[in-house]
Write an enzyme that holds these catalytic residues in place. Structure first.
Site, PDB file in Angstrom:
ATOM      1  N   GLU A  31      11.900   2.005  14.317  1.00  0.00           N
ATOM      2  CA  GLU A  31      11.051   3.102  13.846  1.00  0.00           C
ATOM      3  C   GLU A  31       9.785   3.130  14.680  1.00  0.00           C
ATOM      4  OE1 GLU A  31       9.901   2.240   9.726  1.00  0.00           O
ATOM      5  OE2 GLU A  31       9.830   0.109  10.199  1.00  0.00           O
TER       6      GLU A  31
ATOM      7  N   ARG B 176       8.227   4.153  -4.774  1.00  0.00           N
ATOM      8  CA  ARG B 176       8.323   3.141  -3.712  1.00  0.00           C
ATOM      9  C   ARG B 176       7.320   2.006  -3.944  1.00  0.00           C
ATOM     10  NH1 ARG B 176       7.655   4.982   2.366  1.00  0.00           N
ATOM     11  NH2 ARG B 176       5.506   5.224   1.664  1.00  0.00           N
TER      12      ARG B 176
ATOM     13  N   LYS C 188       6.480  -2.146   1.790  1.00  0.00           N
ATOM     14  CA  LYS C 188       5.323  -1.561   2.483  1.00  0.00           C
ATOM     15  C   LYS C 188       4.101  -2.472   2.357  1.00  0.00           C
ATOM     16  CE  LYS C 188       3.157   3.006   3.113  1.00  0.00           C
ATOM     17  NZ  LYS C 188       3.279   3.107   4.572  1.00  0.00           N
TER      18      LYS C 188
ATOM     19  N   ARG D  46      -8.110 -20.687  -2.228  1.00  0.00           N
ATOM     20  CA  ARG D  46      -7.076 -20.377  -1.251  1.00  0.00           C
ATOM     21  C   ARG D  46      -5.946 -21.375  -1.383  1.00  0.00           C
ATOM     22  NH1 ARG D  46      -5.425 -21.827   3.944  1.00  0.00           N
ATOM     23  NH2 ARG D  46      -4.516 -20.109   5.133  1.00  0.00           N
TER      24      ARG D  46
ATOM     25  N   TYR E 217       0.833  -1.203   0.000  1.00  0.00           N
ATOM     26  CA  TYR E 217       0.000   0.000   0.000  1.00  0.00           C
ATOM     27  C   TYR E 217       0.865   1.249   0.000  1.00  0.00           C
ATOM     28  CZ  TYR E 217       0.846   0.914   5.009  1.00  0.00           C
ATOM     29  OH  TYR E 217       1.416   1.215   6.213  1.00  0.00           O
TER      30      TYR E 217
ATOM     31  N   LEU F 180      11.066   0.958   7.125  1.00  0.00           N
ATOM     32  CA  LEU F 180      10.491   1.467   5.884  1.00  0.00           C
ATOM     33  C   LEU F 180      11.275   2.705   5.447  1.00  0.00           C
ATOM     34  CD1 LEU F 180       8.089   0.991   3.913  1.00  0.00           C
ATOM     35  CD2 LEU F 180       7.027   2.946   5.028  1.00  0.00           C
TER      36      LEU F 180
HETATM   37  N1  PLP Z   1       7.677   3.509   8.982  1.00  0.00           N
HETATM   38  C1  PLP Z   1       6.550   2.776   8.974  1.00  0.00           C
HETATM   39  C2  PLP Z   1       6.538   1.459   9.660  1.00  0.00           C
HETATM   40  C3  PLP Z   1       5.398   3.260   8.332  1.00  0.00           C
HETATM   41  O1  PLP Z   1       4.271   2.523   8.335  1.00  0.00           O
HETATM   42  C4  PLP Z   1       5.431   4.540   7.716  1.00  0.00           C
HETATM   43  C5  PLP Z   1       4.247   5.082   7.033  1.00  0.00           C
HETATM   44  O2  PLP Z   1       3.217   4.475   6.953  1.00  0.00           O
HETATM   45  C6  PLP Z   1       6.613   5.274   7.767  1.00  0.00           C
HETATM   46  C7  PLP Z   1       7.726   4.722   8.398  1.00  0.00           C
HETATM   47  C8  PLP Z   1       6.711   6.634   7.147  1.00  0.00           C
HETATM   48  O3  PLP Z   1       6.770   6.557   5.743  1.00  0.00           O
HETATM   49  P1  PLP Z   1       6.261   7.732   4.818  1.00  0.00           P
HETATM   50  O4  PLP Z   1       7.012   8.949   5.216  1.00  0.00           O
HETATM   51  O5  PLP Z   1       6.591   7.280   3.450  1.00  0.00           O
HETATM   52  O6  PLP Z   1       4.790   7.864   5.075  1.00  0.00           O
END
Ligand code: PLP
Length: 284
Positions: free
Chosen positions: A180, A50, A148, A99, A31, A204
């Site tokens: 994070e 991305r 993501k 499935r 997503y 991420l």
């Molecule tokens: N880290 C995680 C785990 C996230 O889910 C997100 C955003 O959803 C981010 C960092 C920040 O990413 P972005 O700046 O691309 O929204």
């Protein structure tokens, strides 16, 4: 609300996806969330690039071209009259009608879903004026956090643990180091220097992170990308997080320890202002 599903713009009540869709059965999906300010998209290209990378890493077919994606984003923003808010996009591997752990044939059509979320006051958020209170929790997510995916159960549980503790969000800690936030990248500031974890498969690669670090460097701020512990962050002068949905969010407390005077710090506030200002100018 009008939503987009596999080529059609529909009222949300009429939109549907197969119960066999692998996004539903296996969280086999990726997503993106793109913010909207003044009815325009913030850093659309970063999110589109991305998305392509996430899809490539998982061998999910790209559902349409970048130009078509932009058009869908813009049309939904217009149809739903979004001035400030978010566009959510999800691509799943689709389904062949049953499935099975084994992926369906490579030519199986992916599912593409987009919807908007209207968030008036996103830029002038009271939450950002107050700053966020953070708890730290173990990072028990899988090892490809650079992709993501929609596997968001643990981050969602982390948010609930924070709420239960009277806080706003959680930072995740692995092998003693902060990775994070549940849905954002994490930073602290000590003696004027911004510290954040370097990019790897462990976090991420935030689109907002990239933009904010560029803007911080342009503003002659000192940046160090390195591993850091939660104790270091607790002893910091200030801290903040970045994400497309909350921009730059000051952090005022970690595990019950107030940072600085317990209010949003000057660097976080300044970066939020710079980010909002520059992003608005570059929005498309
Ligand atoms: N880290 C995680 C785990 C996230 O889910 C997100 C955003 O959803 C981010 C960092 C920040 O990413 P972005 O700046 O691309 O929204």
């Amino acid at each position: 609300r009008t939503v987009y599903v596999n080529g059609e713009y529909l009222p949300e009540s009429e939109a549907s996806i197969s119960i066999f869709d692998r996004g539903f059965l296996f969280a086999d999906a990726v997503y993106e969330v793109t913010s909207v300010l003044d009815g325009k998209l913030i850093d659309f290209e970063g999110h589109a690039v991305r998305l392509k990378r996430s899809l490539d890493e998982l061998d999910i077919v790209q559902p349409c071209s970048m130009d078509e994606l932009l058009e869908i984003h813009r049309k939904l923003v217009e149809l739903n009259g979004i001035d400030e808010g978010l566009v959510y996009l999800q691509v799943t591997r689709g389904s062949d009608g049953d499935r099975d752990f084994v992926f369906p044939a490579a030519d199986t059509k992916p599912s593409l879903v987009l919807f908007t979320q209207n968030k008036p006051g996103l830029a002038d958020s009271p939450a950002a004026q107050k700053g966020a209170k953070i708890i730290s929790i173990d990072d028990i997510r899988w090892g490809r956090r650079d992709i993501k995916t929609v596997q968001l159960l643990y981050p969602s549980m982390g948010k609930m643990m924070a709420k239960k503790a009277g806080c706003d969000d959680a930072w995740l800690v692995e092998d003693g180091y902060v990775t994070e936030g549940t849905s954002n990248n994490a930073y602290f500031v000590k003696n004027g220097k911004i510290v954040t974890r370097p990019l790897s498969n462990d976090i991420l690669h935030g689109i907002t992170r990239k933009a904010v670090l560029r803007m911080a460097a342009e503003a002659q701020m000192e940046i160090e990308e390195r591993l850091f512990t939660i104790d270091e962050a607790k002893e910091a002068d200030e801290a903040f997080t970045t994400s497309a949905s909350a921009f730059v969010m000051p952090v005022v407390e970690i595990d019950g320890v107030a940072l600085g005077d317990g209010t949003p710090g000057p660097i976080a506030k300044r970066l939020r202002e710079i980010y909002l200002d520059e992003s608005r100018k570059a929005a498309i």
